[in-house]
Design an enzyme around this catalytic site. Structure first.
Site, PDB file in Angstrom:
ATOM      1  N   ASP A 141     -26.364  -1.399   7.086  1.00  0.00           N
ATOM      2  CA  ASP A 141     -25.467  -2.142   7.984  1.00  0.00           C
ATOM      3  C   ASP A 141     -24.221  -2.600   7.236  1.00  0.00           C
ATOM      4  O   ASP A 141     -23.588  -3.585   7.614  1.00  0.00           O
ATOM      5  CB  ASP A 141     -26.213  -3.347   8.565  1.00  0.00           C
ATOM      6  N   LYS A 144     -19.317   1.387   6.746  1.00  0.00           N
ATOM      7  CA  LYS A 144     -19.833   2.595   7.416  1.00  0.00           C
ATOM      8  C   LYS A 144     -19.601   3.856   6.585  1.00  0.00           C
ATOM      9  O   LYS A 144     -20.368   4.798   6.690  1.00  0.00           O
ATOM     10  CB  LYS A 144     -19.206   2.730   8.815  1.00  0.00           C
ATOM     11  N   ASP A 169     -27.545   0.910  11.479  1.00  0.00           N
ATOM     12  CA  ASP A 169     -26.831   0.252  12.569  1.00  0.00           C
ATOM     13  C   ASP A 169     -25.476   0.940  12.786  1.00  0.00           C
ATOM     14  O   ASP A 169     -24.949   1.609  11.885  1.00  0.00           O
ATOM     15  CB  ASP A 169     -26.587  -1.233  12.232  1.00  0.00           C
ATOM     16  N   ASN A 170     -24.915   0.810  13.991  1.00  0.00           N
ATOM     17  CA  ASN A 170     -23.530   1.203  14.274  1.00  0.00           C
ATOM     18  C   ASN A 170     -23.252   2.701  14.178  1.00  0.00           C
ATOM     19  O   ASN A 170     -22.133   3.103  13.846  1.00  0.00           O
ATOM     20  CB  ASN A 170     -22.560   0.481  13.338  1.00  0.00           C
ATOM     21  N   GLU A 199     -23.398  -5.190  19.501  1.00  0.00           N
ATOM     22  CA  GLU A 199     -23.855  -6.577  19.626  1.00  0.00           C
ATOM     23  C   GLU A 199     -22.958  -7.411  20.542  1.00  0.00           C
ATOM     24  O   GLU A 199     -21.742  -7.375  20.448  1.00  0.00           O
ATOM     25  CB  GLU A 199     -23.943  -7.263  18.248  1.00  0.00           C
TER      26      GLU A 199
HETATM   27  O1  OZR Z   1     -18.123  -3.308   9.484  1.00  0.00           O
HETATM   28  C1  OZR Z   1     -19.245  -3.627   9.877  1.00  0.00           C
HETATM   29  N1  OZR Z   1     -20.201  -3.899   9.007  1.00  0.00           N
HETATM   30  C2  OZR Z   1     -19.901  -3.713   7.602  1.00  0.00           C
HETATM   31  C3  OZR Z   1     -19.666  -4.984   6.923  1.00  0.00           C
HETATM   32  C4  OZR Z   1     -18.802  -4.999   5.907  1.00  0.00           C
HETATM   33  C5  OZR Z   1     -18.655  -6.241   5.105  1.00  0.00           C
HETATM   34  O2  OZR Z   1     -19.942  -6.682   4.694  1.00  0.00           O
HETATM   35  C6  OZR Z   1     -20.262  -5.934   3.491  1.00  0.00           C
HETATM   36  C7  OZR Z   1     -18.938  -5.965   2.794  1.00  0.00           C
HETATM   37  O3  OZR Z   1     -18.900  -7.182   2.084  1.00  0.00           O
HETATM   38  C8  OZR Z   1     -17.883  -5.971   3.875  1.00  0.00           C
HETATM   39  O4  OZR Z   1     -16.980  -7.030   3.714  1.00  0.00           O
HETATM   40  C9  OZR Z   1     -19.544  -3.747  11.338  1.00  0.00           C
HETATM   41  C10 OZR Z   1     -18.484  -3.712  12.236  1.00  0.00           C
HETATM   42  C11 OZR Z   1     -18.729  -3.823  13.597  1.00  0.00           C
HETATM   43  N2  OZR Z   1     -17.624  -3.779  14.519  1.00  0.00           N
HETATM   44  O5  OZR Z   1     -17.842  -3.804  15.745  1.00  0.00           O
HETATM   45  O6  OZR Z   1     -16.473  -3.693  14.017  1.00  0.00           O
HETATM   46  C12 OZR Z   1     -20.036  -3.983  14.092  1.00  0.00           C
HETATM   47  C13 OZR Z   1     -21.105  -3.999  13.184  1.00  0.00           C
HETATM   48  O7  OZR Z   1     -22.411  -4.144  13.613  1.00  0.00           O
HETATM   49  C14 OZR Z   1     -20.876  -3.876  11.815  1.00  0.00           C
HETATM   50  O8  OZR Z   1     -21.962  -3.881  10.979  1.00  0.00           O
HETATM   51 MG    MG Z   2     -23.755  -3.618  12.091  1.00  0.00          MG
END
Ligand code: OZR
Ligand code: MG
Length: 214
Positions: A141, A144, A169-170, A199
């Site tokens: 998660d 990506k 996820d995603n 979500e």
């Molecule tokens: O980027 C996503 N997750 C990655 C997270 C990235 C951040 O956390 C790990 C790293 O430190 C970064 O700053 C994400 C984005 C969306 N979205 O709708 O943009 C929905 C989701 O469920 C997601 O896990």
């Molecule tokens: Mg996610």
């Protein structure tokens, strides 16, 4: 300066949830994200699918990539059998700081090891540093574009065994096209899509469950 969204989410947990009660932490975060501010937690709809796979696998060892505020960490850790652990990796120190407090508020700190840093650097050190042989369950998660390289790294480091389950996820939104193509075409995986929604929205998204065949 003002607070950040993760900090406001943590405040909501501290104010409205019950200390030591993981379900109240989960419900509080879901309410906060529906009613106050959207945040990128796996959420309650995909979370229920994730719960069912955690219960089915009943993992002895679990890895989570991308802790964020610790929502899915709490969801998974609350279902783990006594004596089993979840290692969760988070690159962003501000997210990690909030996540530690959310996990502790839920009373699950004994079952969780939160490691800060880039997944690509940490994964090759896991065996020696944490005495893990292989993971029974991996929840992806994080960024990506890291799903595929980190999955290949897990394979190369011998951290997967016949039957290890990857839950991603995603895979639709934001999307992980290269990862999806890989697990769906590789003879090393048996892959299945669980259709759901991004979500707290009506946008399509889903989880991909991929069993490593060795
Ligand atoms: O980027 C996503 N997750 C990655 C997270 C990235 C951040 O956390 C790990 C790293 O430190 C970064 O700053 C994400 C984005 C969306 N979205 O709708 O943009 C929905 C989701 O469920 C997601 O896990
Ligand atoms: Mg996610």
């Amino acid at each position: 300066t003002g607070s950040t969204r993760p900090q406001r989410l943590l405040k909501a947990v501290q104010k409205n949830a019950t200390k030591g009660d993981p379900q109240s932490v989960i419900s509080t975060i879901d309410h906060f994200c529906r009613r106050c501010e959207w945040a990128m937690n796996v959420g309650d709809e995909k979370g229920t699918i994730l719960d069912s796979v955690v219960c089915e696998v009943s993992p002895g060892s679990t890895l989570e990539l991308g802790t964020y505020c610790g929502y899915s960490t709490v969801r998974i850790a609350r279902l783990l059998a006594p004596g089993t652990k979840l290692i969760t990796l988070e690159f962003n120190p501000d997210f990690a700081k909030v996540a530690r407090q959310v996990i502790e508020f839920a009373g699950l700190q004994e079952k969780v090891l939160l490691v800060e840093g880039p997944s690509g650097d940490i994964i090759p050190k896991i065996k020696e540093q944490f005495g893990i042989t292989t993971f029974d369950l991996v929840f992806l998660d994080h960024w990506k574009d890291r799903y595929l390289p980190d999955t290949k790294l897990l394979e190369e480091c011998g951290l997967l065994r016949k039957g290890s389950v990857l839950m991603a996820d995603n895979v639709i939104c934001p999307g992980t096209p290269d990862y999806l193509a890989y697990v769906r075409s590789s003879p090393k995986y048996d892959s299945k899509y669980f259709k759901s929604h991004l979500e707290y929205t009506k946008v399509e998204d889903g989880l991909e469950k991929s069993v490593y065949l060795g």
